[in-house]
Design a protein around this motif. Sequence first.
Motif, mmCIF file in Angstrom:
data_model
loop_
_atom_site.group_PDB
_atom_site.id
_atom_site.type_symbol
_atom_site.label_atom_id
_atom_site.label_comp_id
_atom_site.label_asym_id
_atom_site.label_seq_id
_atom_site.Cartn_x
_atom_site.Cartn_y
_atom_site.Cartn_z
ATOM 1 N N ALA A 287 0.817 -1.212 0.000
ATOM 2 C CA ALA A 287 0.000 0.000 0.000
ATOM 3 C C ALA A 287 0.852 1.265 0.000
ATOM 4 O O ALA A 287 0.447 2.299 -0.548
ATOM 5 N N VAL A 288 2.036 1.197 0.612
ATOM 6 C CA VAL A 288 2.909 2.375 0.659
ATOM 7 C C VAL A 288 3.331 2.785 -0.744
ATOM 8 O O VAL A 288 3.175 3.940 -1.157
ATOM 9 N N TRP A 289 3.876 1.824 -1.516
ATOM 10 C CA TRP A 289 4.310 2.145 -2.876
ATOM 11 C C TRP A 289 3.120 2.441 -3.787
ATOM 12 O O TRP A 289 3.187 3.346 -4.624
ATOM 13 N N GLN A 290 2.055 1.686 -3.635
ATOM 14 C CA GLN A 290 0.884 1.895 -4.491
ATOM 15 C C GLN A 290 0.315 3.300 -4.318
ATOM 16 O O GLN A 290 -0.116 3.943 -5.274
ATOM 17 N N SER A 291 0.318 3.800 -3.078
ATOM 18 C CA SER A 291 -0.258 5.129 -2.818
ATOM 19 C C SER A 291 0.589 6.242 -3.439
ATOM 20 O O SER A 291 0.081 7.332 -3.724
ATOM 21 N N LYS A 292 1.875 5.963 -3.669
ATOM 22 C CA LYS A 292 2.770 6.987 -4.203
ATOM 23 C C LYS A 292 2.762 7.038 -5.733
ATOM 24 O O LYS A 292 3.311 7.970 -6.327
ATOM 25 N N GLY A 293 2.192 6.036 -6.361
ATOM 26 C CA GLY A 293 2.142 6.011 -7.821
ATOM 27 C C GLY A 293 1.208 7.073 -8.372
ATOM 28 O O GLY A 293 0.217 7.445 -7.738
ATOM 29 N N LEU A 294 1.509 7.546 -9.583
ATOM 30 C CA LEU A 294 0.696 8.596 -10.194
ATOM 31 C C LEU A 294 -0.200 8.109 -11.325
ATOM 32 O O LEU A 294 -1.228 8.715 -11.598
ATOM 33 N N VAL A 295 0.203 7.024 -11.990
ATOM 34 C CA VAL A 295 -0.479 6.655 -13.234
ATOM 35 C C VAL A 295 -1.971 6.374 -13.019
ATOM 36 O O VAL A 295 -2.790 6.630 -13.908
ATOM 37 N N GLN A 296 -2.326 5.875 -11.834
ATOM 38 C CA GLN A 296 -3.732 5.550 -11.592
ATOM 39 C C GLN A 296 -4.605 6.796 -11.407
ATOM 40 O O GLN A 296 -5.829 6.696 -11.343
ATOM 41 N N HIS A 297 -3.968 7.974 -11.333
ATOM 42 C CA HIS A 297 -4.733 9.209 -11.119
ATOM 43 C C HIS A 297 -4.771 10.096 -12.361
ATOM 44 O O HIS A 297 -5.263 11.232 -12.291
ATOM 45 N N LEU A 298 -4.293 9.592 -13.485
ATOM 46 C CA LEU A 298 -4.236 10.420 -14.687
ATOM 47 C C LEU A 298 -5.575 10.531 -15.398
ATOM 48 O O LEU A 298 -5.664 11.159 -16.456
ATOM 49 N N ASP A 299 -6.614 9.957 -14.802
ATOM 50 C CA ASP A 299 -7.972 10.206 -15.293
ATOM 51 C C ASP A 299 -8.496 11.548 -14.779
ATOM 52 O O ASP A 299 -9.596 11.962 -15.129
#
Length: 640
Positions: A287-299
């Motif tokens: 969850a730590v690394w997943q929360s820091k990712g950006l690609v899932q928020h490019l919508d």
Amino acid sequence: MKNLFRLAVLLLFITVSCTKKTTDKKAETLEDTYVKDNYTKKEVKITMRDGVKLHATIYSPKDTSKTYPILLQRTPYSCQPYGENEFKEKIGPNPVLMKEGNIIVYEDVRGRWMSEGVYDNMRAYIPNKTGKQTDETSDTYDTIDWLVKNVPNNNGKVGTWGISYPGHYTTVSTIDAHPALKAASPQACIADFFFDDFHHNGAFLLSYFKAISLFGTYKDQPTDSAWYSFPDMKTQDQYQFFLDKGPLKNLNEYFQYDKLDTKTVDSKERIDDFFWKEMVEHPNYDAVWQSKGLVQHLDKVPSSVATMVVGGWFDAEDLYGPLATYKNIEKNQPNNYNTLVFGPWDHGGWSRNKVANSVGNYYFGDSISLKFQRDIETKFFNHFLKGDGTKNSGLPEAYVFDTGKKAWKSYDVWPPENAQKQTFFLSENQELTATQKGNEKINFISDIKHPVPYSEDIKTVFTPRKYMTDDQRFAARRPDVLVFETDALTEDFTLAGDILAKLQIATTGTAADWIVKIIDVHPADLKNDNDEMQTHLKLSNYHLMVRSEVMRGRFRNSFSNPEPFTPNKKTTVNIKLQDVFHTFKKGHKVQIQVQSTWFPLIDLNPQTYVDNIYKADEKDFKTQTHSVFTDSSIEFTVLK
């Protein structure tokens, strides 16, 4: 008389030389002082919604007879030099935009340098923020809001840009964007730290060891000088240094910052560096690394923001990021203006002003970066910040450089519409064939004491770059590197898109890494065309690495839930390699190399399964025998 004549000629030569040197010196001085001569500088503190003040430096054109757009870069790497009478020699994305006149702003992000607050590496995005909740999107929004309301002579339009980490903050600026943001160019942008920079498919990039403290040394107050220091390895031989150090946990001592002068018994497990500690305690994609990712928020990129994503085909640091950023904006916001530029560059190579464009030993042509700056980057920002801002920018959807033909191509979509999948098989007798020839097993020994080097150079580097185009003959000649190769091609063969290696493997151990390299084997009759090539190399039979990638075997089915191999059991390991645009020219050969160590680019896999490799012991590291079966294949994206 002859002597007098010679003396006169000599004096004339000296006079001309001195005059030329003086003229060149004046030109250099004028260039060095251009910003100071043409811009005013102001330093401000911009208050965020939670009260934290961020430091920003504003360069405004001295000509106040007209309005200008604002070009903003947010950075963890400092707005230096500090002080309103101290000027950068160059500002903005490129010299053309600097000399055309724009309001250029640099801001230290939260917790870095002269800005207040606590720094969080790849700070997580918070959707649906309430009250005084902040993240980097809100910090960017608040910054832009202040700038358009308080900076004189701005035209109300803002553009953002940056390379590498500043590229990440550029992507951030597009999410829940301020209405004034009209153009953003994320360049070599980090998208997810589990696949960019410090990790590749779960393997730790050991070669980034020296950069850890840059991001993980704690700072509790603004400062205009560095508060971190880089580890002193006391050697020029990085390969031997890491081999001697052994397990990763033996590196903890380089991240213990509160050392006492008196000799005390200290814990080898203690870690003061919060970034190193984060990696050690979170070895999986949790969850730590997943929360820091950006690609899932490019919508959440509004249609009011035009994006131009820029990257280098030979970027050793951030190749995943720009490709993932472009593709996810395209996927989630297909009606947005979103364009892709990829050239024959290493990390940030497009921003340099050098005429000859080479990556490591390999030369691609002249003025490639200068042409990009003048004809692409400047045109993009001017159209959306000074022009009508319509989608008709005059730029292609994808402007990409064929690294084999050494030429630019334009496409309406990337990968190109006429690209198709084509499979080749890793066959016996070192053959790469269009059809499967059998189901045999090819063995090699992966010796933990003699890992395959990623480069033949003896060196210690901050972060690696040139290996991306290194001649791979040194690796092809090792017994622990499997080689598969076509015959000399009878016609050009162009790859345009991603590559999927579908390996069928087995190991006598319970853990292993798998590395696949795509190589363009050049003909024997080629002559050197790069004056800067290392003298021991020749372009004759050069083995150009076109693409490469590692898969940490424990993550073959899930990056979040690792699992061991069953010894001697045939197992599928798929490795996705990032996109390429490369033509293997007629007379060249396509070669695949497969190996299990790549040192010290990535850390050593113990080759016996442990829960956390960062905490593995010396006894866990074992030499194993690995096998690759000849029903393994490589799926290329081929331009027809």
